[in-house]
Design a protein around this motif. Structure first.
Motif, short mmCIF file in Angstrom:
data_model
loop_
_atom_site.label_atom_id
_atom_site.label_comp_id
_atom_site.label_asym_id
_atom_site.label_seq_id
_atom_site.Cartn_x
_atom_site.Cartn_y
_atom_site.Cartn_z
N ILE A 103 -4.32 20.71 -1.79
CA ILE A 103 -4.61 19.34 -1.41
C ILE A 103 -3.71 18.94 -0.25
CG2 ILE A 103 -4.55 16.91 -2.14
CD1 ILE A 103 -5.21 17.84 -4.96
N ASN A 104 -4.32 18.48 0.83
CA ASN A 104 -3.58 18.01 2.01
C ASN A 104 -3.58 16.48 2.00
OD1 ASN A 104 -3.22 20.65 3.53
ND2 ASN A 104 -5.43 20.62 3.17
N LEU A 105 -2.40 15.90 1.91
CA LEU A 105 -2.24 14.45 1.77
C LEU A 105 -1.68 13.86 3.07
CD1 LEU A 105 -2.29 12.00 -0.25
CD2 LEU A 105 0.08 12.60 -0.81
N SER A 106 -2.41 12.91 3.65
CA SER A 106 -1.92 12.28 4.88
C SER A 106 -0.92 11.17 4.55
CB SER A 106 -3.09 11.72 5.69
OG SER A 106 -3.53 10.49 5.17
N GLN A 107 -0.33 10.59 5.58
CA GLN A 107 0.57 9.46 5.41
C GLN A 107 -0.21 8.15 5.44
OE1 GLN A 107 4.05 9.66 4.84
NE2 GLN A 107 3.36 11.77 4.48
N ILE A 108 0.37 7.12 4.85
CA ILE A 108 -0.25 5.80 4.88
C ILE A 108 0.11 5.13 6.22
CG2 ILE A 108 -0.25 3.50 3.83
CD1 ILE A 108 0.07 4.88 1.14
N PRO A 109 -0.85 4.55 6.92
CA PRO A 109 -0.58 3.95 8.23
C PRO A 109 0.53 2.89 8.17
CG PRO A 109 -2.94 4.05 7.83
CD PRO A 109 -2.28 4.43 6.55
N PRO A 158 0.81 -1.22 0.00
CA PRO A 158 0.00 0.00 0.00
C PRO A 158 0.84 1.27 0.00
CG PRO A 158 -0.86 -1.59 1.59
CD PRO A 158 0.45 -2.14 1.11
N SER A 159 2.08 1.18 0.46
CA SER A 159 2.96 2.36 0.49
C SER A 159 3.22 2.90 -0.92
CB SER A 159 4.29 2.02 1.17
OG SER A 159 4.97 1.00 0.47
N GLN A 160 3.01 2.06 -1.96
CA GLN A 160 3.21 2.51 -3.34
C GLN A 160 2.15 3.51 -3.78
OE1 GLN A 160 5.93 1.67 -5.27
NE2 GLN A 160 6.59 0.82 -3.31
N LEU A 161 1.07 3.62 -3.01
CA LEU A 161 0.02 4.57 -3.36
C LEU A 161 0.47 6.02 -3.17
CD1 LEU A 161 -3.15 2.87 -1.83
CD2 LEU A 161 -2.77 3.37 -4.25
N LEU A 162 1.29 6.23 -2.16
CA LEU A 162 1.68 7.60 -1.81
C LEU A 162 2.40 8.31 -2.96
CD1 LEU A 162 1.12 9.29 0.66
CD2 LEU A 162 3.42 8.76 1.49
N VAL A 184 -6.96 14.34 1.52
CA VAL A 184 -6.86 12.92 1.16
C VAL A 184 -6.32 12.20 2.39
CG1 VAL A 184 -5.85 11.20 -0.38
CG2 VAL A 184 -6.44 13.48 -1.27
N LEU A 185 -7.12 11.31 2.96
CA LEU A 185 -6.79 10.66 4.22
C LEU A 185 -6.76 9.14 4.06
CD1 LEU A 185 -9.22 12.76 6.48
CD2 LEU A 185 -6.81 13.24 5.95
N PHE A 186 -5.77 8.51 4.65
CA PHE A 186 -5.63 7.05 4.62
C PHE A 186 -5.91 6.49 6.02
CE2 PHE A 186 -2.80 8.70 1.34
CZ PHE A 186 -3.08 7.90 0.25
N PHE A 187 -6.66 5.39 6.07
CA PHE A 187 -6.95 4.72 7.34
C PHE A 187 -6.81 3.21 7.18
CE2 PHE A 187 -9.57 8.57 7.18
CZ PHE A 187 -9.25 9.18 8.39
N LEU A 238 -7.75 -1.13 3.54
CA LEU A 238 -7.21 0.21 3.55
C LEU A 238 -8.28 1.15 3.00
CD1 LEU A 238 -4.69 2.10 3.87
CD2 LEU A 238 -4.27 1.70 1.43
N GLU A 239 -8.54 2.21 3.72
CA GLU A 239 -9.57 3.17 3.32
C GLU A 239 -8.91 4.48 2.89
OE1 GLU A 239 -13.79 3.81 5.20
OE2 GLU A 239 -12.35 4.96 6.37
N ILE A 240 -9.33 4.97 1.73
CA ILE A 240 -8.84 6.26 1.21
C ILE A 240 -10.05 7.19 1.11
CG2 ILE A 240 -7.57 7.43 -0.61
CD1 ILE A 240 -6.64 4.64 -1.56
N LYS A 241 -10.00 8.30 1.82
CA LYS A 241 -11.09 9.27 1.78
C LYS A 241 -10.59 10.57 1.14
CE LYS A 241 -13.80 7.73 5.79
NZ LYS A 241 -15.05 7.51 5.05
#
Length: 418
Positions: free
Chosen positions: A268-274, A243-247, A312-315, A321-324
């Motif tokens: 655009i505010n991009l969060s980190q992947i958990p 999933p880290s490849q999404l960032l 853009v938030l990752f949970f 994995l949820e992307i909002k």
């Protein structure tokens, strides 16, 4: 697309969770019926799955009835055994529950039941919208053939005008084919023949317009080619990536859209992947996922206003994995705001638009056009065996009593293969 379920957790739930993990369907858990109600107010689910033994008490039955009334577009699925068949049959008969699964649970049967129920739910939601659309069409017909109204104002002579209008929006409104044709006609009219040298003299502004709209038309045809390739491809994505490849994919697309963001000074505010998903995998075709990311971000940009912040938030939730992607909800042409509930399913249908206005400013950034953007996003997510939904939520990011539009992608997490 896969369904998303809300489970009432009990001592028996492990069997259900094991099957949902096996078939890679996403879910979330709550510990009591009151929490179910609270979750449904904040989040969108397709199913509530619970054991019939947890709704035997009068208070539980009343809460179940309240949930069914308040959230009619969420189906309740019961898990039962032969000893509780009388209560199960009663709940099904009273429409408190839609279907049941007999325990011990067979994973294949669970998948069959959920798929069949999901198909019914989608059909139900679409039919509600279509019924409303038919009523609007009926009113339109009455207006057209009402001779009293025709004395006060002009109406289109037939319904086909509406269809032509939609074709015009999709193919000819704004820069591209329509404007290119207009500019070419101007070029032919304004160019002057120098018979002595056998050449035409063309004013520079006209040639610049031809060049600009040629590029726009070319972009339109390129997008048709990309859309066709997605439409024709029905293969499930088998490639598995971290999933880290999404960032980096998101960062690349955000960089590409910098000019689009500058038009209305948006960010655009991009969060980190958990970090908890680091050792897991997801299905990922990077090229196709890039299409999805650009379309989702561009939609947020187009339907936001000056100075708006897009998040853009990752949970990491349960087995997915949820992307909002979240942006402010604004008033539509029909006085609704954001994504009205009646449109939540229909918005993924081809050619459907809440707004008929085409903003030409973003044409050169688009890969999908003609009202196909979210349709192809859903198609690609289906290929990833993932889920995508779009709906309004209460704004928790801006400290204001407002609504946001939330597009949610849920991608099942897969265990690392040894």
């Amino acid at each position: 697309m896969i369904p998303h379920s809300l489970l009432l957790e009990t001592n028996e739930t492990n069997e259900l969770i094991s099957c949902l993990n096996e078939i890679n369907y996403t879910y979330e858990r709550v510990s009591n019926l009151n929490e179910i109600y609270t979750q449904l107010e904040k989040q969108k689910f397709h199913f509530i799955i619970l054991y019939v033994t947890n709704v035997k008490e009068k208070e539980s039955l009343e809460m179940l009835s309240k949930i069914g009334t308040s959230f009619p577009n969420v189906l309740i699925i019961l898990i039962t055994d032969s000893s509780n068949w009388a209560l199960t049959a009663s709940l099904l008969k009273r429409h408190n529950a839609y279907d049941f699964i007999q325990s011990p649970i067979d994973c294949e049967h669970l998948k069959f039941t959920l798929d069949r129920s999901f198909q019914y739910l989608n059909t139900k939601m679409k039919s509600q919208f279509i019924h409303e659309a038919e009523n609007q069409l009926f009113k339109r017909v009455i207006d057209i053939f009402d001779w009293k109204k025709s004395l006060t104002h002009k109406e289109n002579e037939n319904i086909s005008a509406d269809i032509i209008h939609q074709m015009n929006i999709s193919l000819f409104q704004g820069s591209g084919i329509g404007t290119l044709m207009s500019v070419v006609s101007i070029l032919l009219a304004k160019s002057k023949l120098d018979a002595e040298n056998n050449v035409y003299h063309i004013p520079k502004p006209i040639l610049d317009l031809v060049s600009e709209n040629y590029e726009a038309a070319k972009s339109m045809f390129d997008s048709m080619s990309i859309s066709q390739s997605v439409i024709d491809d029905d293969k499930v994505v088998e490639t598995k990536e971290s999933p880290s490849q999404l960032l980096p994919l998101f960062e690349t697309e955000i960089n590409f859209l910098e000019e689009a963001l500058s038009i209305k000074k948006q960010k655009i505010n991009l969060s980190q992947i958990p970090s908890s998903v680091t050792n897991l995998k997801i299905r990922m075709d990077q090229n196709k996922f890039s299409y999805v990311i650009r379309e989702v971000l561009l939609n947020s940009i187009k339907y936001s206003k000056d100075g708006d912040q897009i998040y853009v938030l990752f949970f990491h939730r349960e087995n997915f994995l949820e992307i909002k992607t979240i942006n402010p909800a604004y008033q539509n042409e029909d006085d609704t705001h954001g994504i009205p509930e009646k449109y939540e399913t229909f918005i993924f249908e081809p050619f459907f638009r809440i707004s008929s206005v085409v903003d030409d400013s973003y044409a050169k950034f688009e890969q999908f056009r003609f009202g196909l953007g979210l349709t192809l996003v859903k198609k690609i997510m289906d290929q990833h065996q993932a889920n995508v939904q779009i709906y309004n939520i209460d704004s928790n990011l801006r400290n204001e009593n407002t609504k946001d539009v939330c597009l949610t992608i849920r991608i099942p997490l897969l265990q690392e293969e040894n």
